[in-house]
Design an enzyme around this catalytic site. Structure first.
Site, short mmCIF file in Angstrom:
data_model
loop_
_atom_site.label_atom_id
_atom_site.label_comp_id
_atom_site.label_asym_id
_atom_site.label_seq_id
_atom_site.Cartn_x
_atom_site.Cartn_y
_atom_site.Cartn_z
N CYS A 2 0.83 -1.19 0.00
CA CYS A 2 0.00 0.00 0.00
C CYS A 2 0.87 1.25 0.00
O CYS A 2 1.91 1.29 0.66
CB CYS A 2 -0.95 0.09 1.19
SG CYS A 2 -2.11 -1.26 1.27
N ARG A 27 3.70 -0.27 -4.90
CA ARG A 27 3.49 -0.79 -3.55
C ARG A 27 2.16 -1.56 -3.43
O ARG A 27 1.92 -2.23 -2.42
CB ARG A 27 3.48 0.36 -2.54
CG ARG A 27 4.78 1.11 -2.48
CD ARG A 27 4.68 2.24 -1.48
NE ARG A 27 4.55 1.75 -0.13
CZ ARG A 27 5.56 1.48 0.68
NH1 ARG A 27 6.79 1.65 0.25
NH2 ARG A 27 5.36 1.03 1.88
N TRP A 71 -2.79 -2.72 -1.71
CA TRP A 71 -2.47 -4.14 -1.87
C TRP A 71 -3.28 -4.84 -0.79
O TRP A 71 -3.01 -4.68 0.40
CB TRP A 71 -0.97 -4.37 -1.69
CG TRP A 71 -0.56 -5.79 -1.95
CD1 TRP A 71 -0.31 -6.35 -3.17
CD2 TRP A 71 -0.34 -6.82 -0.99
NE1 TRP A 71 0.05 -7.67 -3.02
CE2 TRP A 71 0.02 -7.99 -1.69
CE3 TRP A 71 -0.44 -6.89 0.40
CZ2 TRP A 71 0.31 -9.20 -1.07
CZ3 TRP A 71 -0.16 -8.10 1.03
CH2 TRP A 71 0.22 -9.23 0.30
N ASN A 95 -1.48 2.28 5.60
CA ASN A 95 -0.59 1.21 5.14
C ASN A 95 -0.18 0.43 6.37
O ASN A 95 0.43 0.99 7.28
CB ASN A 95 0.63 1.83 4.44
CG ASN A 95 1.73 0.81 4.16
OD1 ASN A 95 1.44 -0.36 3.94
ND2 ASN A 95 2.97 1.27 4.17
N GLY A 96 -0.53 -0.86 6.41
CA GLY A 96 -0.18 -1.66 7.59
C GLY A 96 -1.33 -2.60 7.93
O GLY A 96 -2.19 -2.85 7.08
N GLU A 468 17.83 -17.38 -7.75
CA GLU A 468 17.43 -16.04 -8.18
C GLU A 468 16.84 -16.09 -9.60
O GLU A 468 15.81 -15.47 -9.87
CB GLU A 468 18.65 -15.09 -8.10
CG GLU A 468 18.51 -13.73 -8.75
CD GLU A 468 17.45 -12.83 -8.14
OE1 GLU A 468 16.89 -13.17 -7.09
OE2 GLU A 468 17.15 -11.79 -8.76
N LYS A 472 12.92 -15.06 -10.44
CA LYS A 472 12.58 -13.99 -11.39
C LYS A 472 11.65 -14.50 -12.46
O LYS A 472 10.68 -13.87 -12.83
CB LYS A 472 13.89 -13.46 -12.00
CG LYS A 472 13.97 -12.00 -12.12
CD LYS A 472 14.44 -11.21 -10.95
CE LYS A 472 13.86 -11.51 -9.61
NZ LYS A 472 14.49 -10.79 -8.53
N GLU A 475 8.07 -15.19 -10.92
CA GLU A 475 7.26 -14.07 -10.43
C GLU A 475 6.70 -13.18 -11.54
O GLU A 475 5.65 -12.61 -11.39
CB GLU A 475 7.98 -13.25 -9.35
CG GLU A 475 8.98 -12.24 -9.81
CD GLU A 475 9.55 -11.38 -8.66
OE1 GLU A 475 10.76 -11.20 -8.64
OE2 GLU A 475 8.78 -10.89 -7.82
N HIS A 491 18.98 -36.35 -6.25
CA HIS A 491 18.29 -36.72 -5.01
C HIS A 491 16.78 -36.46 -5.09
O HIS A 491 16.11 -36.39 -4.06
CB HIS A 491 18.90 -35.94 -3.84
CG HIS A 491 20.35 -36.26 -3.63
ND1 HIS A 491 20.78 -37.48 -3.19
CD2 HIS A 491 21.47 -35.53 -3.87
CE1 HIS A 491 22.10 -37.49 -3.14
NE2 HIS A 491 22.55 -36.32 -3.55
N LYS A 590 5.78 -4.42 -4.20
CA LYS A 590 7.21 -4.17 -4.12
C LYS A 590 7.74 -4.28 -2.70
O LYS A 590 8.73 -4.95 -2.44
CB LYS A 590 7.50 -2.78 -4.70
CG LYS A 590 8.97 -2.38 -4.70
CD LYS A 590 9.71 -3.09 -5.78
CE LYS A 590 11.18 -2.72 -5.85
NZ LYS A 590 11.95 -3.78 -6.54
O1 M6R Z 1 12.81 -4.69 -0.18
P1 M6R Z 1 13.40 -6.04 0.06
O2 M6R Z 1 14.69 -6.26 -0.69
O3 M6R Z 1 13.57 -6.38 1.51
O4 M6R Z 1 12.34 -7.07 -0.52
C1 M6R Z 1 12.47 -8.45 -0.32
C2 M6R Z 1 11.58 -9.25 -1.25
O5 M6R Z 1 10.24 -8.96 -1.01
C3 M6R Z 1 11.90 -8.99 -2.73
O6 M6R Z 1 13.24 -9.22 -3.01
C4 M6R Z 1 11.04 -9.88 -3.64
O7 M6R Z 1 11.38 -11.22 -3.46
C5 M6R Z 1 11.19 -9.47 -5.10
N1 M6R Z 1 9.90 -9.26 -5.69
C6 M6R Z 1 11.93 -10.47 -5.93
O8 M6R Z 1 12.13 -10.01 -7.22
#
Ligand code: M6R
Length: 595
Positions: A2, A27, A71, A95-96, A468, A472, A475, A491, A590
């Site tokens: 948010c 956000r 969000w 927000n929260g 990683e 990517k 997501e 395994h 984000k």
């Molecule tokens: O702001 P941060 O780096 O702490 O965020 C952590 C994760 O939420 C963030 O890296 C998330 O996994 C990304 N969307 C990955 O691309």
């Protein structure tokens, strides 16, 4: 999650709020809402969908207003649950999470209150109404005392005009100080078009914004935002994600600038912790998502370069475990936003038991930077795409430098330090060479875009990079992808490998090269297709795999800084060929400021 925004001043509030909401959309983008006050007239608009589709027409007169991009946490995605929430003339954006909202709501209903939404936030408006006599900030202070949970809130009311009351607890709030008024926002990206001067609220603080001034309970330091307004625009690129990947070589350059000496590094943010770090026995590296992948790479870097025990953990797990903690330990929190709730909760616990808390953070003035005792900024500039890319490269660069710093306090020789430092200086150039090859990566992504399952493998330094690459891809493309160490294939995962599940193998010329080749052969023997990320000049690998993306040769411990780049590009182009909503993937946000 948010975004909140508000303006009070001499200008029209509506366009400033629309502009801010567009900047904050990353956000949360389930719904948005705006409230403008003009004397006794209130304009309230709520909409499901994205603010980016709002053209900013239908300007509403008024120099005071608040806005919100949502969000969804409590209550589904629908207009009635969009903010601002109103009760009896009190308008709230939040927000929260109000954790005790059910109990509060029951009490309020017994007192005759009627609720219009399913959200936790609405109880705040009701509580304020209960407490209000003639002063909004007093009512807000009393209402918030009843709340358990987290909040960044902005409240306006025609009952106490010409002010915005704001408050913070575990969710970020900044005030932008403009020539003609004040802006409240969840982060600096929403104010950068209007001012570079910001004040950050601390937990528990309440402030009142007026046209000609603002009042917080205590005197605060003004900070200066060190990036330009165009850093939050896409420029020539179709998506922020592509722009941010294209900035990756530059990020290495910025993160290292002025910090590399001949055989050591100069990290101002670690100076005050220098003596404690000398005595530290073990380092915990903590992060979430991509931040965790950087932390995991940091674990390998610290063991190898610094010769210190290091352990990477996901914040959401370690915060509930009984790992050994104490004053001889340090914890490095790795985060782009510096606002990730799980990181912050874990940081709090570590501090309580005397662990030295440090941060590797991108956002200046974020909660993580204020709660840690030191740390190093990644200097990436604003990262807008939900998928984190350049921030990861910044995190790897900084963790490499911290490893050198810790190593030089221990047994890392001057010669080895020199070797790593001089190669670090070469990486921006080498990274740019990979980006020059983006067309080949785009074609490959297109070629493989009909597959629904992917496996990513790597070993040692490239194992976290395999995770990683998989994160990517999943997501932003919504296809299944997993990253595991190459040695783990046999395994279990090998059972899934067939002609429909391609493997992306990071197989650079290093100490585990031969082992990786064996893993690739295991995949090929099961008819699995393989795309290799390999070292320039490795002719042998071409004959074993289906496709190769070459990257320049570098030191083994620095390989992640290069092997990540083609994986970020692959994920981007893959999602592009599926026509996905790349910068704002479904169901995500984000900054994850809730548990
Ligand atoms: O702001 P941060 O780096 O702490 O965020 C952590 C994760 O939420 C963030 O890296 C998330 O996994 C990304 N969307 C990955 O691309």
């Amino acid at each position: 999650m948010c975004g909140i925004i508000g303006y009070i001043g001499k200008k029209q509030a509506y366009p400033i709020i629309i502009n801010g909401l567009k900047k904050l959309e990353y956000r949360g983008y389930d719904s948005y809402g705006i409230c403008i006050l003009n004397n006794d007239n209130v304009f309230l608009k709520k909409k499901v969908g994205r603010i980016s589709n709002e053209n900013g027409e239908n300007l509403r007169d008024g120099n005071l207003g608040i806005g919100h991009s949502r969000w969804a946490t409590t209550g589904g995605v629908c207009e009635k649950n969009a903010h601002p929430h109103e009760y009896n003339g009190f308008y709230v954006v939040h927000n929260g999470i109000v954790e005790n909202y059910k109990e509060l709501k029951e009490d309020l209903i017994k007192k005759g209150h009627k609720f219009n939404s399913d959200t936790d936030t609405e109880v705040i408006a009701h509580l304020i109404s209960e407490e209000f006599k003639d002063n909004l900030e007093d009512a807000v202070r009393k209402a918030l005392k009843k709340i358990i949970g987290s909040y960044g809130v902005a409240i306006v009311s025609p009952k106490d005009k010409d002010k915005i009351v704001i408050a913070k607890m575990s969710s970020p709030i900044i005030i932008g100080i403009c020539k003609d008024g004040h802006i409240v926002a969840s982060d600096p990206s929403a104010v950068i078009d209007f001012t570079k001067q910001i004040v950050t609220l601390d937990d528990g603080e309440i402030a009142v914004l007026k046209k000609d001034g603002y009042m917080i309970l205590k005197e605060k330091k003004i900070e200066i935002i060190d990036w330009e307004s165009d850093a939050v625009s896409k420029g020539e690129y179709e998506h922020f994600m592509l722009k941010e990947i294209m900035e990756e070589p530059n990020v290495i350059e910025n993160a290292t600038q002025g910090r590399l000496l001949e055989d050591n590094v100069k990290l101002g943010g670690l100076e005050t912790s220098k003596e404690r770090l000398e005595k530290t026995n073990k380092i915990y590296l903590v992060g979430c998502g991509t931040g965790y992948h950087a932390a995991k790479t940091g674990e390998y870097l610290m063991e190898e370069i610094a010769g210190i025990d290091a352990e990477a953990h996901m914040a959401s797990e370690i915060r509930y475990r009984n790992v050994r903690l104490g004053p001889n330990y340090a914890a490095i929190f790795v985060s782009q936003s510096g606002e990730t709730a799980d990181n912050l909760a874990c940081l709090k616990r570590m501090k309580e038991v005397g662990v030295l808390p440090l941060g590797v953070t991108n956002v200046i003035g974020s909660t993580q930077t204020r709660e840690t005792e030191g740390g190093v900024y990644t200097r990436c500039g604003p990262e807008i795409a939900v998928a984190s890319t350049k921030a990861f490269i910044g995190q790897l660069t900084v963790l490499t430098m911290i490893s050198i710093f810790l190593g030089r306090q221990r047994n890392l020789s001057k010669e080895r330090a020199k070797e790593i430092i001089s190669e670090l200086k070469e990486l921006p150039r080498k990274g740019s060479l990979i980006l020059d090859n983006h067309k080949q990566i785009q074609e490959l992504a297109k070629k493989y875009s009909q597959f629904k399952n992917f496996w990513f493998i790597g070993r040692k330094f490239n194992y976290p990079i395999a995770m990683e690459g998989a994160l990517k891809l999943k997501e932003i493309s919504y296809v299944h992808a997993e990253g595991t160490p190459g040695g783990e294939l046999k395994h279990g995962p090998l059972a899934l490998i067939d002609e429909n599940c391609p493997t992306i193998a990071i197989c650079t010329k290093d100490s585990v090269y031969d082992k990786m080749i064996s893993n690739i052969e295991e995949v090929k023997a099961r008819n699995g297709k393989v795309i290799a990320i390999a070292t320039e000049g490795d002719g042998k690998i071409k004959d074993i795999v289906d496709d190769v993306i070459y990257i320049p040769e570098t030191l083994e411990c620095l390989t992640p800084l290069l092997s990540t780049i083609p994986l970020h590009l692959f994920a981007y182009y893959f999602a592009l060929s599926l026509n996905r909503d790349i910068d704002k993937p479904r169901n995500l946000a984000k900054s994850v400021t809730v548990e």
